[in-house]
Design an enzyme around this catalytic site. Structure first.
Site, PDB file in Angstrom:
ATOM      1  N   CYS A 159     -33.526 -36.475  20.976  1.00 26.58           N
ATOM      2  CA  CYS A 159     -34.980 -36.404  20.849  1.00 26.58           C
ATOM      3  C   CYS A 159     -35.609 -36.879  22.147  1.00 26.58           C
ATOM      4  CB  CYS A 159     -35.416 -37.306  19.692  1.00 26.58           C
ATOM      5  SG  CYS A 159     -37.199 -37.382  19.483  1.00 26.58           S
TER       6      CYS A 159
ATOM      7  N   HIS B 294     -36.806 -30.768  12.877  1.00 23.87           N
ATOM      8  CA  HIS B 294     -36.951 -31.985  13.692  1.00 23.87           C
ATOM      9  C   HIS B 294     -38.414 -32.154  14.131  1.00 23.87           C
ATOM     10  CE1 HIS B 294     -35.312 -34.838  16.884  1.00 23.87           C
ATOM     11  NE2 HIS B 294     -36.537 -34.616  17.310  1.00 23.87           N
ATOM     12  N   GLU B 295     -39.033 -31.049  14.594  1.00 22.94           N
ATOM     13  CA  GLU B 295     -40.415 -31.138  15.078  1.00 22.94           C
ATOM     14  C   GLU B 295     -41.405 -31.343  13.927  1.00 22.94           C
ATOM     15  OE1 GLU B 295     -40.595 -31.713  18.076  1.00 22.94           O
ATOM     16  OE2 GLU B 295     -38.611 -30.948  18.572  1.00 22.94           O
TER      17      GLU B 295
END
Ligand SMILES: [Zn+2]
Length: 157
Positions: free
Chosen positions: A74, A116-117
């Site tokens: 990340c 994830h976003e």
């Protein structure tokens, strides 16, 4: 946001990572191995036509019957990587930068990056999704990073 994602060498970036509380994230998977499938509004346009992709107000529907464990990183946690279990395939309703609504179904890295976003947009970090065991192994690194970040944001005396 797209420029920042590119200069940071990331494949995705969410508004929350740059301190904006809006439901927007960007993705660019052109430089990946492209071992995933996608369908947008019933068609399969070339990746070049849809990337970089701006995703506004996403509503995610996961297909939890197939989950897979993949190592993630990340941009908000440089140097930290760890295994995260997520559904392998998702369907997402979203709007593009012009406000036009779309429906995408994708799998593999595409689905993983979107999840994830979208997690960022909901205040969830990938370290929150790691198994306790994996997370425990990273605890020291996370704490050090948090300390560094705090120090960096304190005014210099
Ligand atoms: Zn992230």
């Amino acid at each position: 946001m797209i420029d920042l994602m590119h200069t940071s060498g990331g494949i995705g970036l969410a508004a929350q990572q740059i301190g904006r509380a809006i439901q927007v994230c960007v993705l660019d998977l052109l430089k990946t191995d492209r071992e995933f499938t996608w369908e947008i509004d019933g068609a399969k346009p070339p990746l070049e036509l849809i990337m970089p992709m701006v995703v506004v107000n996403p509503v995610l529907k996961a297909h939890p019957e197939f989950e897979e464990i993949v190592e993630e990183g990340c941009l908000s946690f440089p140097e930290i990587r760890g295994d995260v279990c997520r559904p392998e395939r998702v369907t997402v309703n979203f709007q593009d930068a012009q406000g036009v609504p779309h429906l995408i179904t994708c799998d593999g890295l595409f689905a993983r990056c979107l999840q994830h976003e979208i997690d960022h947009l909901n205040g969830i970090l990938f370290i929150d999704r790691m198994e306790k065991k994996v997370r425990a192994g990273l605890d020291k690194a996370v704490k050090e990073l948090a300390k560094k970040t705090r120090e960096a944001s304190e005014p210099a005396a």
